[in-house]
Design a protein around this motif. Structure first.
Motif, PDB file in Angstrom:
ATOM      1  N   GLY A 223       0.826  -1.196   0.000  1.00 54.37           N
ATOM      2  CA  GLY A 223       0.000   0.000   0.000  1.00 54.37           C
ATOM      3  C   GLY A 223       0.860   1.246   0.000  1.00 54.37           C
ATOM      4  N   VAL A 224       0.204   2.377  -0.217  1.00 53.60           N
ATOM      5  CA  VAL A 224       0.918   3.645  -0.389  1.00 53.60           C
ATOM      6  C   VAL A 224       0.442   4.654   0.649  1.00 53.60           C
ATOM      7  CG1 VAL A 224       1.286   5.605  -1.947  1.00 53.60           C
ATOM      8  CG2 VAL A 224       1.277   3.263  -2.851  1.00 53.60           C
ATOM      9  N   HIS A 225       1.410   5.332   1.249  1.00 56.18           N
ATOM     10  CA  HIS A 225       1.108   6.474   2.110  1.00 56.18           C
ATOM     11  C   HIS A 225       1.198   7.736   1.264  1.00 56.18           C
ATOM     12  CE1 HIS A 225       0.964   9.022   5.677  1.00 56.18           C
ATOM     13  NE2 HIS A 225       1.871   9.758   5.064  1.00 56.18           N
ATOM     14  N   VAL A 226       0.161   8.558   1.317  1.00 56.03           N
ATOM     15  CA  VAL A 226       0.141   9.833   0.598  1.00 56.03           C
ATOM     16  C   VAL A 226       0.317  10.968   1.593  1.00 56.03           C
ATOM     17  CG1 VAL A 226      -1.288  11.439  -0.715  1.00 56.03           C
ATOM     18  CG2 VAL A 226      -1.213   9.024  -1.356  1.00 56.03           C
ATOM     19  N   SER A 227       1.357  11.753   1.388  1.00 53.25           N
ATOM     20  CA  SER A 227       1.619  12.925   2.220  1.00 53.25           C
ATOM     21  C   SER A 227       1.326  14.159   1.389  1.00 53.25           C
ATOM     22  CB  SER A 227       3.084  12.923   2.691  1.00 53.25           C
ATOM     23  OG  SER A 227       3.302  13.950   3.628  1.00 53.25           O
ATOM     24  N   LEU A 228       0.269  14.874   1.752  1.00 52.00           N
ATOM     25  CA  LEU A 228      -0.181  16.016   0.958  1.00 52.00           C
ATOM     26  C   LEU A 228      -0.016  17.312   1.736  1.00 52.00           C
ATOM     27  CD1 LEU A 228      -1.528  17.320  -1.471  1.00 52.00           C
ATOM     28  CD2 LEU A 228      -3.751  16.642  -0.542  1.00 52.00           C
ATOM     29  N   ASP A 229       0.995  18.080   1.340  1.00 57.34           N
ATOM     30  CA  ASP A 229       1.222  19.420   1.884  1.00 57.34           C
ATOM     31  C   ASP A 229       0.460  20.389   0.998  1.00 57.34           C
ATOM     32  OD1 ASP A 229       2.314  21.970   2.500  1.00 57.34           O
ATOM     33  OD2 ASP A 229       4.168  21.056   3.211  1.00 57.34           O
ATOM     34  N   LEU A 230      -0.416  21.195   1.592  1.00 60.79           N
ATOM     35  CA  LEU A 230      -1.244  22.090   0.778  1.00 60.79           C
ATOM     36  C   LEU A 230      -0.430  23.149   0.051  1.00 60.79           C
ATOM     37  CD1 LEU A 230      -4.366  21.877   0.366  1.00 60.79           C
ATOM     38  CD2 LEU A 230      -3.449  20.501   2.233  1.00 60.79           C
ATOM     39  N   ASP A 231       0.849  23.351   0.434  1.00 58.81           N
ATOM     40  CA  ASP A 231       1.654  24.303  -0.337  1.00 58.81           C
ATOM     41  C   ASP A 231       2.118  23.708  -1.662  1.00 58.81           C
ATOM     42  OD1 ASP A 231       4.114  22.886   0.032  1.00 58.81           O
ATOM     43  OD2 ASP A 231       4.658  24.081   1.769  1.00 58.81           O
ATOM     44  N   TRP A 232       1.766  22.446  -1.916  1.00 59.23           N
ATOM     45  CA  TRP A 232       1.983  21.840  -3.230  1.00 59.23           C
ATOM     46  C   TRP A 232       1.223  22.610  -4.306  1.00 59.23           C
ATOM     47  CZ3 TRP A 232      -1.500  17.698  -5.472  1.00 59.23           C
ATOM     48  CH2 TRP A 232      -0.964  17.138  -6.634  1.00 59.23           C
ATOM     49  N   LEU A 233       0.050  23.106  -3.919  1.00 62.63           N
ATOM     50  CA  LEU A 233      -0.758  23.860  -4.865  1.00 62.63           C
ATOM     51  C   LEU A 233      -0.254  25.296  -4.984  1.00 62.63           C
ATOM     52  CD1 LEU A 233      -2.995  21.761  -3.342  1.00 62.63           C
ATOM     53  CD2 LEU A 233      -4.373  22.824  -5.134  1.00 62.63           C
ATOM     54  N   ASP A 234      -0.594  25.924  -6.084  1.00 59.98           N
ATOM     55  CA  ASP A 234      -0.252  27.325  -6.249  1.00 59.98           C
ATOM     56  C   ASP A 234      -0.954  28.154  -5.170  1.00 59.98           C
ATOM     57  OD1 ASP A 234       1.011  29.213  -8.487  1.00 59.98           O
ATOM     58  OD2 ASP A 234      -0.798  30.172  -7.694  1.00 59.98           O
ATOM     59  N   PRO A 235      -0.298  29.182  -4.643  1.00 58.47           N
ATOM     60  CA  PRO A 235      -0.923  30.002  -3.583  1.00 58.47           C
ATOM     61  C   PRO A 235      -2.240  30.642  -3.985  1.00 58.47           C
ATOM     62  CG  PRO A 235       1.429  30.442  -3.711  1.00 58.47           C
ATOM     63  CD  PRO A 235       1.099  29.578  -4.885  1.00 58.47           C
ATOM     64  N   ARG A 236      -2.486  30.812  -5.276  1.00 59.02           N
ATOM     65  CA  ARG A 236      -3.775  31.348  -5.698  1.00 59.02           C
ATOM     66  C   ARG A 236      -4.900  30.347  -5.433  1.00 59.02           C
ATOM     67  NH1 ARG A 236      -1.974  32.886 -11.697  1.00 59.02           N
ATOM     68  NH2 ARG A 236      -1.023  30.841 -11.358  1.00 59.02           N
ATOM     69  N   GLU A 237      -4.545  29.065  -5.388  1.00 57.62           N
ATOM     70  CA  GLU A 237      -5.525  28.024  -5.093  1.00 57.62           C
ATOM     71  C   GLU A 237      -5.610  27.738  -3.598  1.00 57.62           C
ATOM     72  OE1 GLU A 237      -7.229  26.902  -7.547  1.00 57.62           O
ATOM     73  OE2 GLU A 237      -6.024  26.923  -9.367  1.00 57.62           O
ATOM     74  N   ALA A 238      -4.459  27.790  -2.926  1.00 55.60           N
ATOM     75  CA  ALA A 238      -4.376  27.451  -1.499  1.00 55.60           C
ATOM     76  C   ALA A 238      -3.600  28.540  -0.771  1.00 55.60           C
ATOM     77  CB  ALA A 238      -3.696  26.090  -1.328  1.00 55.60           C
ATOM     78  N   PRO A 239      -4.251  29.648  -0.441  1.00 57.55           N
ATOM     79  CA  PRO A 239      -3.544  30.777   0.187  1.00 57.55           C
ATOM     80  C   PRO A 239      -3.185  30.548   1.649  1.00 57.55           C
ATOM     81  CG  PRO A 239      -5.887  31.269  -0.006  1.00 57.55           C
ATOM     82  CD  PRO A 239      -5.664  29.974  -0.733  1.00 57.55           C
ATOM     83  N   GLY A 240      -3.868  29.625   2.323  1.00 56.10           N
ATOM     84  CA  GLY A 240      -3.689  29.463   3.760  1.00 56.10           C
ATOM     85  C   GLY A 240      -2.609  28.480   4.140  1.00 56.10           C
ATOM     86  N   VAL A 241      -1.374  28.762   3.722  1.00 59.07           N
ATOM     87  CA  VAL A 241      -0.231  27.920   4.078  1.00 59.07           C
ATOM     88  C   VAL A 241       0.912  28.812   4.553  1.00 59.07           C
ATOM     89  CG1 VAL A 241      -0.850  26.075   2.464  1.00 59.07           C
ATOM     90  CG2 VAL A 241       0.675  27.909   1.701  1.00 59.07           C
ATOM     91  N   GLY A 242       1.811  28.242   5.344  1.00 59.01           N
ATOM     92  CA  GLY A 242       2.872  29.040   5.942  1.00 59.01           C
ATOM     93  C   GLY A 242       4.044  29.338   5.037  1.00 59.01           C
TER      94      GLY A 242
END
Length: 302
Positions: A223-242
């Motif tokens: 099986g696979v573990h998925v680690s998803l950091d929201l800063d993977w997305l462009d800040p225009r899509e996900a502005p709420g990251v550090g």
């Protein structure tokens, strides 16, 4: 048979400079996580949060490596060990653990727990490599070290609570890299980890890259573990990251990648990290996190 997803919160902000990410689990739940997951035809059980002492109550240098710097190492260890136990227990009950961060240092707990008693692969959807060690980190922030930690790189080689016994670097894929420190870049190049930068996604398309990443992570694994950091997305899509970095994946590319994970039917465990509601706009990033989790678990348009 209906799958059960066990939600586990890890409200930490030990690994980052910008405060507020400890409220990420609450923001993601408030954004309708349970409702989104039910659209994926899974049963949802919320296991609450692991205990995470407030940073203000602790000395960031109370526990140290002989060389280098890793702030709040003692607190990171406490959360990681407790989280690993919860993840292992969920898997033992036949459930899919979904960890809500918190900063990315919580991945140490979720990955080590997932890799107990099993050979697993991992896909790291992230703008950053997370491959620094205490000796190479410019800041000493552990949220830039979790992948190095679980793979036993550098000072982490003898740290049993951080190393993931069932995870081989040859079965790890980093997807979407676009901000990597110089020494970190060299360490990644010297490892067996497979990397896909944003340039690869631009040139080949997200579907092709996601398929190749899954080939790496599923090769001989349970099986696979998925680690998803929201800063993977462009800040225009996900502005709420550090630690936002321009030039990330789009909303549709992110969903396509997670839908590919679902199509392979290989998801063992997952985490959503670095949602910072203080920096967000109308809880937009937390809402996006819930949607992407649902895509990974099989939500379909038709």
């Amino acid at each position: 048979m209906t799958r059960t997803v066990r939600v586990i919160g890890a409200p930490t902000d030990y690994g980052a400079n910008r405060r507020g990410v400890d409220m990420g689990p609450s923001a993601i739940r408030y954004a309708g996580l349970a409702e989104q997951l039910e659209r994926a035809a899974v049963e949802v059980v919320d296991d609450g949060d692991v205990r995470a002492p407030r940073a203000e109550e602790r000395d960031p240098e109370a526990e140290r490596f002989a060389s280098g710097r890793a702030k709040f190492l003692r607190e990171t260890r406490e959360v990681a060990t407790g989280l690993a136990d919860r993840v292992e227990r969920a898997l033992g009950d036949g459930e899919v653990p979904l960890v809500l961060g918190g900063d990315h240092s919580v991945a140490i707990g979720s990955v080590t727990g997932s890799a107990r008693n099993a050979e697993i692969g991992a896909i790291w959807f992230d703008a950053h490599g997370d491959f620094n060690t205490p000796a190479t980190s410019p800041s000493g922030n552990v949220h830039g070290m979790p992948l190095a930690a679980v793979l036993g790189v550098g000072e982490f080689a003898d740290v049993e609570w951080a190393r993931a016994a069932g995870l081989d670097p040859g079965r790890v894929a980093l997807v979407g890299l676009r901000d990597v420190d110089a020494e970190e870049r060299a360490a990644i190049a010297d490892s067996d980890v497979t990397t896909f930068t944003m340039s690869d996604i631009d040139e080949r398309g997200i579907a092709s890259v996601a398929e190749d990443a899954l080939d790496v992570a599923t090769d001989g694994t349970e099986g696979v573990h998925v680690s998803l950091d929201l800063d993977w997305l462009d800040p225009r899509e996900a502005p709420g990251v550090g630690t936002p970095v321009r030039g990330g994946v789009t909303y549709r590319e992110a969903h396509a990648a997670l839908e590919t994970v679902a199509e392979r039917d290989c998801l063992r465990s997952m985490e959503l990290v670095e949602v910072n509601p203080i920096l967000d706009e109308g809880n937009e990033t937390a809402s996006l996190a819930t949607e992407l989790a649902a895509s990974a678990l099989g939500t379909k348009i038709l």
